[in-house]
Each structure stands twice: as C-alpha cells, then as structure tokens.
Write an enzyme that holds these catalytic residues in place. Structure first.
Site, short mmCIF file in Angstrom:
data_model
loop_
_atom_site.label_atom_id
_atom_site.label_comp_id
_atom_site.label_asym_id
_atom_site.label_seq_id
_atom_site.Cartn_x
_atom_site.Cartn_y
_atom_site.Cartn_z
CE LYS A 1 -42.50 53.25 -51.17
NZ LYS A 1 -41.68 52.25 -51.88
CG ASN A 2 -42.20 49.49 -49.33
OD1 ASN A 2 -42.44 50.07 -50.40
ND2 ASN A 2 -41.10 49.73 -48.65
NE ARG B 1 -35.62 45.01 -56.02
CZ ARG B 1 -34.75 44.19 -56.62
NH1 ARG B 1 -34.18 44.56 -57.74
NH2 ARG B 1 -34.48 43.01 -56.10
CB CYS C 1 -32.84 52.08 -58.41
SG CYS C 1 -32.62 51.48 -56.75
NE ARG D 1 -33.63 47.88 -54.64
CZ ARG D 1 -34.73 48.60 -54.40
NH1 ARG D 1 -34.86 49.79 -54.95
NH2 ARG D 1 -35.70 48.12 -53.66
N PRO D 2 -30.15 43.09 -57.79
CG PRO D 2 -28.56 41.48 -57.27
CD PRO D 2 -28.95 42.92 -57.01
CG ASP E 1 -29.11 36.78 -56.58
OD1 ASP E 1 -29.32 37.99 -56.47
OD2 ASP E 1 -28.63 36.08 -55.65
CG ASP F 1 -36.95 51.36 -46.61
OD1 ASP F 1 -37.96 50.68 -46.84
OD2 ASP F 1 -35.88 51.24 -47.27
CB ILE G 1 -30.14 46.69 -46.37
CG1 ILE G 1 -30.46 46.38 -44.90
CG2 ILE G 1 -31.14 46.04 -47.32
CD1 ILE G 1 -30.51 44.91 -44.56
NE ARG H 1 -40.72 55.60 -56.85
CZ ARG H 1 -39.81 54.66 -57.09
NH1 ARG H 1 -38.60 54.98 -57.48
NH2 ARG H 1 -40.10 53.38 -56.92
C1 EPZ Z 1 -38.04 46.14 -50.22
O1 EPZ Z 1 -37.25 46.16 -51.41
C2 EPZ Z 1 -38.60 47.55 -50.09
N1 EPZ Z 1 -39.41 47.87 -51.27
C3 EPZ Z 1 -37.44 48.55 -49.96
O2 EPZ Z 1 -38.03 49.84 -49.75
C4 EPZ Z 1 -36.62 48.17 -48.74
O3 EPZ Z 1 -35.53 49.06 -48.64
C5 EPZ Z 1 -36.11 46.73 -48.88
O4 EPZ Z 1 -37.24 45.85 -49.07
C6 EPZ Z 1 -35.34 46.27 -47.66
O5 EPZ Z 1 -36.13 46.37 -46.52
C7 EPZ Z 1 -40.66 47.34 -51.37
O6 EPZ Z 1 -41.11 46.62 -50.51
C8 EPZ Z 1 -41.45 47.73 -52.58
P1 EPZ Z 1 -34.73 43.14 -50.70
P2 EPZ Z 1 -36.68 44.77 -52.01
O7 EPZ Z 1 -35.06 42.14 -51.73
O8 EPZ Z 1 -37.68 43.70 -51.83
C9 EPZ Z 1 -30.35 42.38 -52.36
C10 EPZ Z 1 -38.38 52.12 -50.13
O9 EPZ Z 1 -37.67 53.11 -49.92
N2 EPZ Z 1 -31.01 41.38 -53.22
O10 EPZ Z 1 -35.01 42.84 -49.27
O11 EPZ Z 1 -36.17 45.04 -53.37
C11 EPZ Z 1 -30.73 43.79 -52.75
O12 EPZ Z 1 -29.89 44.23 -53.80
C12 EPZ Z 1 -37.79 50.86 -50.73
O13 EPZ Z 1 -39.62 52.07 -49.86
C13 EPZ Z 1 -30.21 40.53 -54.00
O14 EPZ Z 1 -28.99 40.61 -53.98
O15 EPZ Z 1 -35.45 44.52 -51.02
C14 EPZ Z 1 -30.53 44.55 -51.48
O16 EPZ Z 1 -29.16 44.88 -51.37
C15 EPZ Z 1 -36.32 51.04 -51.09
N3 EPZ Z 1 -30.83 39.62 -54.80
C16 EPZ Z 1 -30.92 43.55 -50.40
O17 EPZ Z 1 -30.84 42.26 -51.02
C17 EPZ Z 1 -32.19 39.50 -54.86
O18 EPZ Z 1 -32.70 38.63 -55.59
C18 EPZ Z 1 -32.32 43.75 -49.86
O19 EPZ Z 1 -33.21 43.58 -50.92
C19 EPZ Z 1 -32.97 40.37 -54.07
C20 EPZ Z 1 -32.36 41.29 -53.25
#
Ligand code: EPZ
Length: 422
Positions: A22-23, A94, A118, A123-124, A126, A308, A330, A400
């Site tokens: 999916k991802n 997202r 969510c 999940r900002p 920035d 995950d 995370i 999903r």
């Molecule tokens: C991806 O989300 C996956 N989703 C998530 O899977 C997965 O849990 C996550 O990576 C971590 O491995 C998809 O690929 C569609 P991140 P993503 O940016 O890209 C913080 C599932 O169940 N952060 O690595 O959104 C964020 O809040 C989903 O399939 C910031 O602070 O994850 C989080 O705490 C859930 N600022 C951490 O970093 C930002 O600009 C990891 O986020 C971006 C992220």
C-alpha cells in the site's frame, strides 16, 4: 459499518498470498504527474486507500484506470493538470500530500490541503515544507492549505531532513527528478518503499543514486518518460500475517514474502520463540513450542522495527510468558489498540511512549472497536487466539490497508466472517 467476527482457538495451516505494498503504491501513483507518457503499475493492492488516491489524481486531471480486478493501475497525465488538492479528499488520507512535490516539479505551483491530524498523531508537514523551500519553493500556510510556488522552477540543493520522514523523502525525491541541478537528501528514509519509488523513477529516466541509504543524490533531468513497474511486496501485510500462526499456533507460508523486507521484525519473532524459514516461495512461520517468550521492542525508522507492526506485535505479547516492553518512538499516540486489548483481558500499562505488557494465559473474546488501520488488525489477531468470540467494529479502517482479511485468514483455517453493517 461492517464488523468482523472472529472465534478463537483454531490453529492455522496453509499459505497466504502477500499483496503489493500500500505505502509503495501510494507514492508511485503521484509519479504519473511527472510525465505526459503512460505509467502502469502491476501487482497493485486492492484497497480503499488506492481508490482514494485514484480519485485525487483524477480530480487533478490525470487519467487513472483500474484493470485486471484492481491488480493493474494504468495512468496518464497529458494535462491540463489542476494544481489544487482539495481538503475533502486529502483529509481522508494523509498520503494525498505526496502530490505536492510532483505538482511543484511539473507546474511550478501547488495548493495542497494540510491533511490534518489523525488517530495516531498530529503528523505535521514541516519537514516536507523546509525541504522543498531549500529547493527554491516559496510555501505559505493559508486557510489550512499549503500554497507553494517557484520562480523559474525548482533548483537542486542539499536537503538535510531533521527526521528521516518517509513522506518528505518521497516528496523531495520526486520533485528533485525534474529540478535544475543536483539534489542531495541527507538523513533520507531508507524504507523499501523509497527504494521501490526510486526504481520506478529510474525506469522513467530519472538519475538517482543511493536510494535505501541515508544519503540520496538526484541529478535533475529535463523530462521523464513513461514506465511499467511492479509494486514491491507489502512488508507490513507480510509481518501481520506472519503473526497469525505465531499467535494461535500452526504453520503458515506467506507467499511473496522476503526476509530482507522484515529483518528486524523477524529477529524479534525468533527471540520470542517463533520460527521463520525462507522457502522458494516466501516465508514459512510456525510457533516452535509452548508459550511465546516475552521480548522488548523499540520502533525505529527502517531498518529498525517498523512502527506499523507495533500494534500487531502487542497482540502477540499479550499472551507471552513474561513481561514485555514496547517503546513507540515514531508516533506520539499509537497505543489506541491497548484499551481494546484490555477489554479482552490483556494486562497492558501505558506510560508515555512505552507500553508494559504482562502476558496472561489466554485472552477472552469481546466486542472491540477499531480506531486506526494497524490497531484494527491487531484486534483481529488477538481474536484468533482468544477464548470465544471477538467482534471488531468499524472495519472500514481495516479495508484501507488489508485486502479481504477474512478471506485470507479463513483460507488457512481461522473462524472469521464479515458481518455487513446495518
Ligand atoms: C509513512 O507515513 C507511512 N504511510 C506510515 O504508514 C508509516 O507509519 C510512517 O511512514 C512511518 O514509517 C505511507 O507511507 C502512506 P513520516 P508518513 O513522515 O510519511 C513526523 C500505515 O499504517 N513528521 O515518516 O506520514 C510524523 O508526525 C501508515 O500504513 C513531522 O513531524 O510518516 C511522525 O511522528 C501509518 N513532520 C513521524 O515524523 C513532517 O513534516 C514519522 O512520519 C513529517 C513527519
């Protein structure tokens, strides 16, 4: 809303086909915006999130066709392309934010709704914004939307990420393929989905080195062509189904599974007394003997233990012999499955980002509520071993990210059925 009813106690035997990731697919689909030529994805998973991404790309003007019962996604973005990703689609998923980089690269401007928080955290975005600004984008937040534009197109730059964000790495990787000059992403995410995206972009003519490592170098090119690409196996679905025989006994072969996708996770299963064997067709998993041993887990970016799979691992450890500690590093709020497991008789104590799980002999079936994608499936797994019947409500969360979970588990002997909602 549908529910899923699981009656615990059956040992599982047989094989489960693992679908495309999916991802990975959710990052590969927006790549259609980087070219006017056809981009075709094979081995696509049949999930509601993929349908949401399809609707988003179609709302931007891409042509997206689902073929062969959803296994093939044929896309082309001849244009004109709208550059506004509306809130009512983005709030559902997202990963819609992954059109930001491609739209900036193709059109030089984009208006993308902030996804909003969510269940598992704020999940900002920035890290995405800082990275794209380093490449010359001007981005401001107005009325809940990111308004991004570039004067004269994106420029290659050194882009250090404060955290190895998967989505930010993907947005920058796609944007950099058409930027002027060289981009170096530092502290890049190393997930297999990043490697898969880079592999597809390279087939389209992108110049990328280092995907899968912490530093990725991209040499911008003038244009990208089309490609046909098979989506990598879903390591999270793989880990989820590896846990099924671990939780309720038996032996299951996960077809298409590869050890390098789940190395840290498999090592923890081994520590817990679960055997994982590589076969010609995938990974065969069985419970060696007696109760599962308690283990400590700390989630980390790849190649560490995946966040995950944290909820699913907790379901296993609820009946382990001893006390386990699960540290979630995370996301700030990814223990929503714990109160539901408590309803099934589990002994879980949450202190900040750490869950202390004291194993009990056996869980008891109960009506429980799904809250997010991975929490939902952890409740299904717990139900497989619990005494009596577990009813998991709000399974739209499950749909999903998991194709027909009741069919896949039912085929290996689980007593599980979907009850249509009223
Ligand atoms: C991806 O989300 C996956 N989703 C998530 O899977 C997965 O849990 C996550 O990576 C971590 O491995 C998809 O690929 C569609 P991140 P993503 O940016 O890209 C913080 C599932 O169940 N952060 O690595 O959104 C964020 O809040 C989903 O399939 C910031 O602070 O994850 C989080 O705490 C859930 N600022 C951490 O970093 C930002 O600009 C990891 O986020 C971006 C992220």
């Amino acid at each position: 809303m549908d529910s899923i009813v699981v009656t615990g106690g059956a040992e599982l035997r047989g094989s489960i086909e693992i679908a495309g990731a999916k991802n990975a697919c959710l990052a590969l689909m927006p790549a259609t915006l980087l070219t006017e030529e056809p981009l075709t994805l094979m081995n696509a998973p049949r999930l509601s999130d993929i349908k949401t991404m399809t609707l988003l790309l179609q709302s931007l003007g891409s042509e997206v066709q689902s073929l062969q019962d959803g296994r093939v996604i044929a896309m082309s973005s001849l244009g004109p392309i709208s550059t506004t990703a509306e809130y009512d689609i983005v709030r559902k998923m997202r990963a819609s934010n992954l059109v930001l980089g491609p739209l900036l690269a193709r059109e030089g401007h984009a208006v993308v709704s902030l996804p909003g928080g969510c269940a598992i955290g704020a999940r900002p975005m920035d890290i995405h914004v800082t990275a794209l600004e380093a490449m010359g984008a001007e981005i401001e937040l107005k009325d809940g939307y990111l308004h991004a534009k570039t004067q004269g197109g994106l420029k290659g730059a050194r882009v250090p990420l404060r955290f190895a964000s998967v989505g930010a790495t993907e947005n920058v990787l796609m944007a950099a393929t058409l930027a002027k000059g060289t981009t170096v992403i530092e502290n890049a995410a190393r997930e297999p989905e990043i490697v898969d995206l880079a592999s597809c972009l390279s087939k389209m003519g992108a110049q990328i080195d280092g995907a899968g490592a912490s530093t990725i170098t991209i040499q911008g090119v003038d244009r990208l062509g089309g490609a046909t690409h098979a989506v990598v196996t879903d390591r999270i679905e793989l880990g989820t189904y590896m846990l099924a025989p671990a939780i309720c006994g038996g032996e299951v072969e996960c077809l298409g599974g590869r050890l390098e996708l789940v190395e840290a996770f498999a090592a923890k299963l081994d520590e817990a007394g679960i055997s994982v064997e590589e076969t010609a067709k995938g990974l065969k998993v069985a419970r060696k003997n007696g109760r599962v041993a308690a283990v400590d887990v700390r989630t980390e970016p790849f190649p560490g233990f995946p966040t995950d799979l944290q909820a699913q691992m907790m379901a296993l450890l609820c009946t382990a012999d001893g006390v386990s500690h699960l540290e979630e590093t995370i996301f700030e709020n990814r223990f929503m499955h714990a109160p539901e497991l408590l309803r099934m008789g589990a002994d879980v104590d949450i202190q900040g980002g750490t869950a202390t799980v004291t194993g009990v002999e056996r869980l008891k079936g109960a009506p429980v509520m799904a809250t997010d994608l991975r929490a939902s499936v952890s409740l299904i797994l717990a139900g497989l071993a619990a005494e009596g019947e577990t009813v998991v409500n709000r399974v739209y969360h499950l749909d999903r990210g998991y194709e027909h979970v009741e069919e896949k588990l039912g085929a290996v002997g689980a007593k599980i059925e979907r009850v249509p909602g009223v």
